[in-house]
Design an enzyme around this catalytic site. Structure first.
Site, PDB file in Angstrom:
ATOM      1  N   ARG A 120      46.406  37.377  29.460  1.00  0.00           N
ATOM      2  CA  ARG A 120      46.954  36.484  28.586  1.00  0.00           C
ATOM      3  C   ARG A 120      46.781  35.070  28.958  1.00  0.00           C
ATOM      4  NH1 ARG A 120      53.140  38.721  27.740  1.00  0.00           N
ATOM      5  NH2 ARG A 120      53.255  36.772  26.291  1.00  0.00           N
ATOM      6  N   GLY A 121      45.546  34.775  29.702  1.00  0.00           N
ATOM      7  CA  GLY A 121      45.228  33.458  29.819  1.00  0.00           C
ATOM      8  C   GLY A 121      46.060  32.629  30.964  1.00  0.00           C
ATOM      9  N   ARG A 124      44.225  31.110  34.093  1.00  0.00           N
ATOM     10  CA  ARG A 124      43.597  30.074  33.801  1.00  0.00           C
ATOM     11  C   ARG A 124      44.377  28.868  33.674  1.00  0.00           C
ATOM     12  NH1 ARG A 124      40.757  29.055  27.766  1.00  0.00           N
ATOM     13  NH2 ARG A 124      40.008  27.056  28.013  1.00  0.00           N
ATOM     14  N   SER A 147      42.791  35.746  48.174  1.00  0.00           N
ATOM     15  CA  SER A 147      42.820  37.197  48.611  1.00  0.00           C
ATOM     16  C   SER A 147      41.824  37.853  47.639  1.00  0.00           C
ATOM     17  CB  SER A 147      44.294  37.711  47.802  1.00  0.00           C
ATOM     18  OG  SER A 147      44.573  37.293  46.333  1.00  0.00           O
ATOM     19  N   GLU A 148      41.500  37.441  46.531  1.00  0.00           N
ATOM     20  CA  GLU A 148      40.453  37.902  45.654  1.00  0.00           C
ATOM     21  C   GLU A 148      39.161  36.834  45.652  1.00  0.00           C
ATOM     22  OE1 GLU A 148      41.369  40.704  42.638  1.00  0.00           O
ATOM     23  OE2 GLU A 148      43.334  39.662  42.983  1.00  0.00           O
ATOM     24  N   TYR A 152      37.687  32.687  41.603  1.00  0.00           N
ATOM     25  CA  TYR A 152      37.810  31.232  41.639  1.00  0.00           C
ATOM     26  C   TYR A 152      36.348  30.595  41.216  1.00  0.00           C
ATOM     27  CZ  TYR A 152      42.051  32.349  43.372  1.00  0.00           C
ATOM     28  OH  TYR A 152      43.297  33.148  43.248  1.00  0.00           O
ATOM     29  N   TYR A 433      46.507  29.300  53.673  1.00  0.00           N
ATOM     30  CA  TYR A 433      47.399  28.712  52.942  1.00  0.00           C
ATOM     31  C   TYR A 433      47.496  28.804  51.690  1.00  0.00           C
ATOM     32  CZ  TYR A 433      43.347  25.656  51.548  1.00  0.00           C
ATOM     33  OH  TYR A 433      42.108  25.219  51.201  1.00  0.00           O
TER      34      TYR A 433
END
Length: 433
Positions: A120-121, A124, A147-148, A152, A433
Site C-alpha cells: 500500500r506504499g 515508501r 534486516s532485509e 533500501y 541501530y
C-alpha cells in the site's frame, strides 16, 4: 554530539498526504503519553516477530525511544492507544569518517509494516519521508542497519560498512599471540554497562563508520535491561599496566545439551589498544570448558585470525551491516579525508533528486576535498547515488562496484577512486541501530 534534535522536525507533509489518500494517517507519536508509547513499542516487536513486551521492557525501551522522533501510521481516526500499522524512528548522531572527523547522520531505525497492510506504499512513505525530513534539517547523510538487504537500494542507500562473523573452534585454533601486560577482572552488570559506554565512546573516533551507542544499548549487552536472556550476561574488563580501563568484553555462555561443553557468544568486544584487544580475545578463546566462540559485527581487519596458532580454526563470514545514503554531495565528501590525491568529474544518478548531477571532486595532497558543480563538463565516472554511498566510508572498493556494473568508468579512473576512497583502518560498525 549533534546539535540537531530530530524531534524538532515535523512529520513529512508529502508522506502524510500520500497516505491520507489511501485512508491512513501518518503522524508523530507522543512518547509523553504512556499508552501511545506502549502501543508503538508493541507494534515494533510485532513487526520484528518478537515476543509481546512486558511492562518492564516497555519502560526500559521508552528511555531510548523517547529521545527519538517516532513516526507511526494508523488507520484514519484510530485512537492514540491503537497500535500503529507501521513504525519508524530517527535521530541525528555523529558518524565517524575516514581521517577521524565526524558528520551529522540521520539515523533510521525500527522500520516495520504490519503484514495486514502490505503493498500500500507505506514503506515508501516512511523511508522517503525520513529522507525529506533529513534534507530539510540540513543533515547530509542518512544511515541504517537492515534486516532485509533488498529493500533500501531503491531509496539510494548503499551497503557501505561490511563486517565479519567469526566462529572459532577453540580446540583447533589454540592461541598463538602474546600474553599482553595489564590485567583482566570480572565486572558486575552496572559497571559493565558503564565501561562498555566509556570505552566505546573513546574507541569509535578512530574507525570510520562508527556511531555513538546509548545507555539502553549498553544496559542490554550488560544484562541490566529486563530482557529474556539477561541472566546469561557476563563481562570482563582489561586494565593496562597503569590501571587504566582500555577494553571491555560482554558475553554469554550456553551449554551444548548434556555435554558440559559450552559456546561463548561475544555480545560486544570493544578495545582502544591492541593489547586490550588481544587480552580479551585470549580470555574468550582460552575460557575453561568453551569449545566454540562466536562474534559478529567484527571489523574486516580484526587481528584474531593472526592471534591463533591455527587460522583454519577461525571461520570468517563477511556480510553487509551499515548502509548509508548521501543527501548532500559537497557537504558529505568535503567532510571526510581521502587517502590519495584525486581530480575527477563524477556524474550521479539519483531518482529522488538530492544528489543528481555532475560534480568535480578535487582532493589535494593532504587528503582534503573540495566539491563543485560541473554541469556540462566531461564525466570521468558515472554512478548511482547508492554506489556513491557504498564508497563513502572507505570500506567498499570502486573496482568491485565497476565489476558489478554499478560504476561506468575506465580501469585507470577506477584505480584512482580506489586509492582515494579507501580508509585505514577498515571501517566498522559494531552495534545495531
Amino acid at each position: 554530539m549533534s546539535s540537531i534534535d530530530a524531534r524538532d522536525v515535523p512529520a513529512d507533509t508529502t508522506s502524510a498526504e500520500r497516505l491520507a489518500a489511501t485512508g491512513l494517517e501518518y503522524r508523530v507519536v507522543d512518547f509523553a503519553d504512556d499508552a501511545s508509547s506502549a502501543g508503538f513499542q508493541r507494534a515494533v516487536d510485532r513487526g520484528f516477530l518478537g515476543a509481546e513486551p512486558t511492562g518492564d521492557m516497555i519502560t526500559q525501551v521508552a528511555k531510548t525511544f523517547g529521545a527519538r522522533r517516532n513516526i507511526g501510521v494508523f488507520e484514519k481516526k484510530a485512537p492514540d492507544t491503537t497500535l500503529p500499522i507501521a513504525t519508524i524512528n530517527s535521530w541525528v548522531t555523529p558518524l565517524t569518517l575516514p581521517g577521524g572527523g565526524e558528520i551529522d547522520m540521520w539515523a533510521i531505525s525500527v522500520v516495520t509494516v504490519a503484514a495486514t497492510h502490505r503493498r500500500r506504499g507505506i514503506a515508501r512513505a516512511l523511508l522517503e519521508g525520513e529522507l525529506r525530513a533529513a534534507a530539510s534539517a540540513g543533515v547530509p547523510v542518512a544511515g541504517l542497519t537492515v534486516s532485509e538487504a533488498t529493500i533500501y537500494g531503491r531509496y539510494g542507500f548503499g551497503s557501505a560498512i561490511p563486517v565479519a562473523r567469526l566462529t572459532v573452534d577453540t580446540r583447533r585454533a589454540g592461541w598463538g599471540g602474546a600474553n599482553p601486560p595489564g590485567r583482566l577482572e570480572y565486572v558486575d552488570r552496572d559497571a559493565l554497562a558503564a565501561d562498555l559506554g566509556a570505552v566505546h565512546e573513546r574507541a569509535r573516533s578512530g574507525v570510520s563508520g562508527q556511531i555513538p551507542g546509548w545507555r539502553g544499548r549498553w544496559e542490554g549487552y550488560a544484562g541490566v535491561a529486563p530482557t529474556t536472556d539477561r541472566d546469561h550476561a557476563r563481562g570482563v574488563r582489561y586494565l593496562d599496566e597503569d590501571g587504566v580501563l582500555r577494553g571491555v568484553l560482554a558475553y554469554t555462555v550456553t551449554e551444548a545439551s548434556g555435554t558440559f561443553r559450552f559456546r561463548l557468544d561475544v555480545r560486544l568486544l570493544v578495545a582502544e589498544t591492541s593489547d586490550a584487544r588481544a587480552a580479551l580475545w585470549r580470555f574468550a578463546l582460552q575460557h575453561d570448558l568453551v569449545d566454540e566462540v562466536v562474534a559478529d559485527l567484527r571489523p574486516l581487519d580484526d587481528p584474531l585470525p593472526w592471534l591463533v596458532a591455527d587460522p583454519r580454526g577461525v571461520k570468517q563470514e563477511v556480510h553487509d551491516h551499515g548502509w548509508l545514503r548521501v543527501l548532500d554531495v559537497p557537504a558529505a565528501l568535503s567532510a571526510r579525508r581521502f587517502s590519495a590525491p584525486l581530480d575527477i568529474v563524477i556524474g550521479i544518478d539519483d531518482p529522488l533528486g538530492y544528489t543528481e548531477g555532475q560534480w568535480r571532486l578535487q582532493v589535494d595532497q593532504e587528503g582534503v576535498a573540495t566539491v563543485d558543480r560541473a554541469e556540462g563538463a566531461s564525466v570521468d565516472a558515472r554512478l548511482g547515488v547508492a554506489a556513491l554511498s557504498s564508497l563513502y566510508a572507505g570500506g567498499v572498493r570502486a573496482s568491485s562496484l565497476r565489476g558489478a556494473g554499478l560504476i561506468d568508468a575506465d580501469a585507470a579512473t577506477v584505480e584512482k577512486l580506489d586509492r582515494a576512497f579507501v580508509a585505514f583502518p577498515a571501517p566498522s560498525l559494531d552495534i545495531w541501530y
